[in-house]
Write an enzyme that holds these catalytic residues in place. Structure first.
Site, PDB file in Angstrom:
ATOM      1  N   LYS A   6       0.840  -1.200   0.000  1.00  0.00           N
ATOM      2  CA  LYS A   6       0.000   0.000   0.000  1.00  0.00           C
ATOM      3  C   LYS A   6       0.875   1.251   0.000  1.00  0.00           C
ATOM      4  CE  LYS A   6      -3.854  -2.441   2.074  1.00  0.00           C
ATOM      5  NZ  LYS A   6      -4.593  -2.826   3.272  1.00  0.00           N
ATOM      6  N   GLN A  23      -4.670  -1.327   9.538  1.00  0.00           N
ATOM      7  CA  GLN A  23      -4.527  -2.650   8.940  1.00  0.00           C
ATOM      8  C   GLN A  23      -5.049  -3.722   9.906  1.00  0.00           C
ATOM      9  OE1 GLN A  23      -3.339  -3.381   5.702  1.00  0.00           O
ATOM     10  NE2 GLN A  23      -4.136  -5.397   6.216  1.00  0.00           N
ATOM     11  N   ASP A  47     -10.791   2.972   4.179  1.00  0.00           N
ATOM     12  CA  ASP A  47     -11.226   1.596   3.916  1.00  0.00           C
ATOM     13  C   ASP A  47     -12.741   1.468   3.785  1.00  0.00           C
ATOM     14  OD1 ASP A  47      -9.339  -0.339   3.450  1.00  0.00           O
ATOM     15  OD2 ASP A  47      -8.829  -0.583   5.566  1.00  0.00           O
TER      16      ASP A  47
END
Ligand code: NAP
Length: 278
Positions: A53, A97, A120
């Site tokens: 990422k 994460q 997200d």
């Protein structure tokens, strides 16, 4: 023989457009769009995802800020950091994460992220907006799946879509997006009876199960669009939820694993970050 949907190529197009938007943003605002990445614990897969990422941010003119904690991190430490990032004007997107270390309530942590910085799209406010048909941040993998379906050029409206899996991060949101695109949607799960009877009528079949080669050729309608979300690693390598070698002879379009949904997830994370900035 199905046409292979090239997720890498579609993701590359999206990333090129994200980069352009990020450059325009920098010209107008004197700074790059920024993504904060928070990782805790030592899950090896998470380390790879986070590295990828961050690399993708660099390629798209997005600044990334990394915050790493060990597995002894406390909820209070994460809360303090997220609070600071919420009010940091250089941070447009925040990504925590998953998984977090045992004992930390993930939903509670995710709920601390300001919904407008929720890169997200997992925050309850964004999930609720999706449910209500309001504009919000859509979770990356489901958004990517929709782009792959659209890349076929086949119209979604009126089609029968079947989603196998009802997780909060894939199955449920992708079902909502298909419904919003006017498909007739059925969601299947581990308690579904006669699964193959249901999947066999699907014009669009999305498999998000987490079981290697779970969808076999006899479960697929000839000509269907088959989207394989699965990422199942074992000693033999990485496999999807679809028995690709046999299903490709029946389906009209199919995504490979790797090179299908996977690259789209990162592309959509970058897109969500830039959209939060502008
Ligand atoms: P998950 O939370 O484990 O959900 C799996 C779903 O599959 C559940 O709803 C479960 O039903 C259903 N299921 C399990 N066994 C079934 C069966 N025999 N028949 C019908 N349904 C069954 O998984 P997830 O997070 O959604 O992820 C699914 C897969 O996608 C995994 O392989 C994951 O690694 C992959 N993934 C890939 C990406 C990407 O970027 N490519 C992103 C996210 C996830 P119940 O609800 O009844 O238990």
């Amino acid at each position: 023989m199905a046409r292979i949907i090239d997720g890498k190529a579609v993701a590359a197009e999206i990333k090129a457009s994200v980069r352009e938007k990020a450059e325009d943003f920098e010209k107008a605002n004197g700074r790059k769009p920024g993504l904060a990445v928070v990782k805790a614990g030592n899950d090896p897969a998470s380390a790879i995802y986070v590295r990828n990422k961050i690399k993708a941010c660099e390629a798209c003119n997005i600044a990334s800020y990394s915050y790493y904690f060990d597995e002894n991190v406390t909820y209070a430490q994460l809360a303090e950091l997220i609070d600071a990032l919420n009010s940091d004007g250089t941070v447009d997107g925040i990504l925590v994460q998953l998984p977090l270390p045992r004992g930390i309530d993930e939903r509670k942590v995710l709920s601390l992220i300001a919904p407008e910085k929720d890169a997200d799209g997992f925050h309850a406010v964004n999930a609720g907006k999706l449910f209500l048909g309001e504009r919000g941040t859509v979770a990356c993998t489901p958004r990517g799946i929709m782009e792959l379906i659209r890349s076929t050029g086949v119209s979604i409206a009126g089609k029968r879509a079947v989603v196998i899996g009802r997780s909060n991060i894939v199955g449920k949101p992708v079902a909502q997006l298909l419904l919003a695109a006017d498909a007739t949607v059925t969601v299947c799960h581990s308690k579904t009876e006669n699964l193959a009877e249901i999947t066999r009528v699907a014009d669009i079949l999305v498999a998000a199960v987490g079981r290697k080669k779970f969808v076999t050729a006899d479960m697929v309608k000839p000509g269907a669009i088959v989207i394989d979300v699965g990422m199942n690693r074992d000693d033999e390598g990485l496999f999807g939820d679809v028995d690709f070698d046999n299903v490709k002879d029946v389906a009209g379009y199919i995504t490979p694993v790797p090179g299908g949904v996977g690259p789209m997830t990162i592309a959509m994370l970058l897109s969500n970050t830039v959209e939060s900035a502008i």
